[in-house]
Design a protein around this motif. Structure first.
Motif, PDB file in Angstrom:
ATOM      1  N   LEU A 333      24.834  41.704  49.305  1.00 22.74           N
ATOM      2  CA  LEU A 333      24.526  42.517  48.120  1.00 22.74           C
ATOM      3  C   LEU A 333      24.177  41.629  46.928  1.00 22.74           C
ATOM      4  O   LEU A 333      23.238  41.914  46.172  1.00 22.74           O
ATOM      5  N   TYR A 334      24.947  40.570  46.753  1.00 30.84           N
ATOM      6  CA  TYR A 334      24.697  39.658  45.639  1.00 30.84           C
ATOM      7  C   TYR A 334      23.334  38.989  45.788  1.00 30.84           C
ATOM      8  O   TYR A 334      22.546  38.923  44.826  1.00 30.84           O
ATOM      9  N   GLN A 335      23.032  38.532  46.992  1.00 28.40           N
ATOM     10  CA  GLN A 335      21.754  37.869  47.226  1.00 28.40           C
ATOM     11  C   GLN A 335      20.592  38.858  47.098  1.00 28.40           C
ATOM     12  O   GLN A 335      19.480  38.461  46.722  1.00 28.40           O
ATOM     13  N   GLU A 336      20.833  40.124  47.396  1.00 29.67           N
ATOM     14  CA  GLU A 336      19.797  41.133  47.199  1.00 29.67           C
ATOM     15  C   GLU A 336      19.410  41.215  45.736  1.00 29.67           C
ATOM     16  O   GLU A 336      18.221  41.272  45.387  1.00 29.67           O
ATOM     17  N   LEU A 341      15.830  40.925  41.688  1.00 29.77           N
ATOM     18  CA  LEU A 341      15.820  40.971  40.215  1.00 29.77           C
ATOM     19  C   LEU A 341      15.629  39.613  39.573  1.00 29.77           C
ATOM     20  O   LEU A 341      15.287  39.524  38.394  1.00 29.77           O
ATOM     21  N   GLY A 342      15.902  38.557  40.307  1.00 26.43           N
ATOM     22  CA  GLY A 342      15.766  37.216  39.753  1.00 26.43           C
ATOM     23  C   GLY A 342      17.100  36.515  39.664  1.00 26.43           C
ATOM     24  O   GLY A 342      18.154  37.143  39.494  1.00 26.43           O
ATOM     25  N   ALA A 343      17.067  35.177  39.743  1.00 18.21           N
ATOM     26  CA  ALA A 343      18.299  34.385  39.757  1.00 18.21           C
ATOM     27  C   ALA A 343      19.088  34.498  38.468  1.00 18.21           C
ATOM     28  O   ALA A 343      20.305  34.269  38.447  1.00 18.21           O
ATOM     29  N   ASP A 344      18.409  34.849  37.372  1.00 18.98           N
ATOM     30  CA  ASP A 344      19.131  34.981  36.093  1.00 18.98           C
ATOM     31  C   ASP A 344      19.865  36.319  35.982  1.00 18.98           C
ATOM     32  O   ASP A 344      20.605  36.544  35.024  1.00 18.98           O
ATOM     33  N   LEU A 345      19.688  37.210  36.970  1.00 18.05           N
ATOM     34  CA  LEU A 345      20.342  38.526  36.979  1.00 18.05           C
ATOM     35  C   LEU A 345      20.231  39.216  35.621  1.00 18.05           C
ATOM     36  O   LEU A 345      21.193  39.323  34.868  1.00 18.05           O
ATOM     37  N   PRO A 346      19.051  39.701  35.305  1.00 22.23           N
ATOM     38  CA  PRO A 346      18.860  40.372  34.012  1.00 22.23           C
ATOM     39  C   PRO A 346      19.634  41.681  33.947  1.00 22.23           C
ATOM     40  O   PRO A 346      20.247  42.103  34.931  1.00 22.23           O
ATOM     41  N   SER A 347      19.572  42.321  32.807  1.00 20.19           N
ATOM     42  CA  SER A 347      20.274  43.584  32.617  1.00 20.19           C
ATOM     43  C   SER A 347      19.921  44.574  33.714  1.00 20.19           C
ATOM     44  O   SER A 347      18.765  44.705  34.101  1.00 20.19           O
ATOM     45  N   LYS A 528      23.607  35.738  33.858  1.00 21.52           N
ATOM     46  CA  LYS A 528      22.998  34.841  32.879  1.00 21.52           C
ATOM     47  C   LYS A 528      21.715  35.458  32.346  1.00 21.52           C
ATOM     48  O   LYS A 528      20.849  35.896  33.084  1.00 21.52           O
ATOM     49  N   GLY A 529      21.612  35.501  31.046  1.00 17.41           N
ATOM     50  CA  GLY A 529      20.428  36.042  30.418  1.00 17.41           C
ATOM     51  C   GLY A 529      20.480  37.533  30.180  1.00 17.41           C
ATOM     52  O   GLY A 529      19.585  38.090  29.576  1.00 17.41           O
TER      53      GLY A 529
END
Length: 539
Positions: A333-336, A341-347, A528-529
């Motif tokens: 789930l985390y890797q999905e 969404l991107g490695a920075d895990l935006p909002s 992050k971000g």
């Protein structure tokens, strides 16, 4: 006659030497034994071949209540193996006819109002909690209008606005909750999610003013009102018991709070500035031209809070407990999220949530195995013939549907006892879903699929299908995604599987405590971000 005279004389002699208390006790014991004997004889001798088979029971009135109450699904599956899909059991003196399988769900959940209704079953329990004039304390036509008001208030735009609010609540809660302090620790998931979902539901669906009050005395009122669903209230909702007095006081105070919020908004000019349900109901008008009275708005908001919170807190707890048994799925789930969404895990946004298929499948698989409501009941209003059988159900019976039985059957979900979100992968052949092929019908709150022919019915079907389904998926999906971003979970050392289920209330939930180990993800990978703000104060 000689032997009888000796026996009577012997009994008389013994009683004449006994105290009054012993005589009363012996009489009561004899009465109970005689009642049991007569009950057993009646079942063996007077079986009606035109009615469904009666599950054998020993004690009159209580019948099969205890066995059913301990584990309804175990009871259903055992009875199904012995009697088939249709059978009757005694539940607190009531002959309750169970109809299992997709045909049983169709028969009960899509039954006509003149044949079976829900009001007579649930109104005595829910009216003291929700309040008068709403849900089951009004004509069905009015309830359908109320459902339409709520359903049309749950627009895509409203759901879109809820995602960042729910996400922020998860951040706030896990930052201040004592159980989540430090880099790792343990947490009672059942209690934790019960509290968190109160905050997420109140902030999004209920509105900012309601959410602010949950940091004060409102939470205590909620707890007292929740006690209105105590098991004894299925029989004695009117009893002047201490918890019922607290329930009634809490209901009045909460209704007063909601009406004050409505009044304050009207006094401020009544300009809508959010997508919460209070604003929506303030603008709704019944077919007769009358706007919804403020007191009914208050009672509808209480109903939404109570019903929605129970199902969401239970399901979100089950999701995290299941993920703790499957760290591989949690990491997937985390890797999905990282991949999509991107490695920075935006909002997290509503649109982003729709792009996380495994996240949705985790919610769906959990609802399949752990439906919040195990029994859906209706009062029979006139004799009903069961299609495909020779049985006729008298109007003295109660009908019971258990959609959770079909969703936990290998016929529709191979290896159904295994929690496997990937069964919902396209082309897996591990999940049966045919609701999209069902006929659509308007019960008075917009077109919906009849849906009862589907083996997957966590939100019910028919005229009483849950209208909060879309909100539930959004809330559960958001909470799951945010918890995955922030934590790794696993079972306690030596613990396998998940805890058992507590069936003592109207809503089933995990037994408490349900403790798991958690570990905070590295900060550089934790949102992050993103725009979520860490609270200034932590406890």
């Amino acid at each position: 006659m000689g032997l009888l005279a000796v026996l009577v004389g012997s009994v008389h002699e013994q009683l004449s030497k006994s105290s009054f208390g012993v005589i009363i006790g012996a009489g009561f014991f004899s009465f109970c034994v005689l009642a049991i004997i007569l009950n057993v004889l009646h079942q063996l001798v007077f079986r009606n071949p035109h009615e469904p088979p009666l599950v054998f029971n020993w004690v009159p009135f209580f019948g099969n209540t205890i066995v059913y109450g301990i584990d309804p699904y175990k009871f259903f599956f055992a009875c199904r193996q012995k009697y088939g899909d249709v059978f009757t059991f005694i539940l607190l003196g009531k002959r309750t006819t169970v109809c299992l399988g997709t045909k049983g769900n169709e028969f009960i959940l899509n039954g006509k109002l003149k044949d079976a209704n829900a009001e007579e079953i649930y109104s005595p329990l829910t009216t003291p909690v929700f309040g008068t004039g709403v849900v089951y304390d009004c004509p069905n036509s009015k309830l359908m209008e109320q459902k339409k008001f709520v359903k049309f208030g749950l627009t895509t735009e409203a759901l879109r606005s809820y995602v960042p609010l729910i996400a922020q609540e998860v951040v706030d809660f896990t930052s201040r909750c004592p159980s989540f302090q430090g880099a790792r620790g343990t947490v009672n998931i059942t209690a934790c999610m019960a509290e968190l979902t109160l905050y997420t539901a109140s902030r999004s669906l209920q509105g900012k003013e309601v959410r602010e009050k949950f940091d004060a005395s409102f939470a205590d009122l909620y707890h007292d009102l929740d006690m209105g669903f105590a098991p004894i209230n299925f029989m004695l909702p009117w009893a002047p018991l201490p918890h019922n007095r607290k329930r009634d006081y809490a209901q009045r105070k909460m209704a007063q709070t909601y009406t004050e919020i409505v009044k304050a908004r009207r006094d401020a000019g009544g300009e809508k500035n959010s997508e919460d349900m209070i604003w929506n109901l303030m603008s709704c008008v019944y077919k007769n031209g009358n706007p919804i009275p403020d007191v009914e708005i208050a009672h509808m908001m209480i109903a939404l809070l109570m019903a929605g919170q129970h199902s969401s807190s239970s399901t979100s707890a089950w999701i995290l407990l299941r993920l703790a048994t499957r760290p591989d799925i949690l990491e997937e789930l985390y890797q999905e999220q990282v991949s999509v969404l991107g490695a920075d895990l935006p909002s997290l946004t509503f649109d982003a949530l729709q792009r996380l298929p495994l996240n949705s499948q985790v919610v769906r698989e959990t609802l399949r195995m752990h439906a919040p409501i195990h029994s859906i009941m209706r009062k029979v209003k006139q004799p009903l013939a069961i299609p495909g059988t020779s049985y006729t159900i008298p109007d003295s019976h109660v009908l019971l549907a258990a959609p959770g039985v079909t969703s936990n059957t290998d016929e529709f979900f191979p290896n159904s006892a295994e929690w496997e979100p990937h069964r919902w992968d396209a082309g897996s052949g591990q999940a049966t879903m045919n609701e999209e092929d069902d006929e659509k019908i308007d019960y008075g709150y917009g077109l919906v699929t009849k849906g009862a022919s589907s083996p997957y019915l966590p939100f019910g079907a028919g005229r009483h299908r849950c209208i909060g389904e879309a909100f539930a998926y959004v809330q559960l999906g958001t909470v799951t995604a945010m918890m995955v971003r922030r934590f790794k979970l696993r079972n306690m050392e030596g613990v396998k599987g998940v805890v058992g289920t507590d069936y003592s209330s109207l809503f089933s939930r995990p037994l408490s405590p349900a403790v798991v180990l958690w570990e905070r993800r590295q900060q550089e990978n934790d949102g992050k971000g993103c725009v979520y703000k860490e609270p200034l104060e932590q406890s």
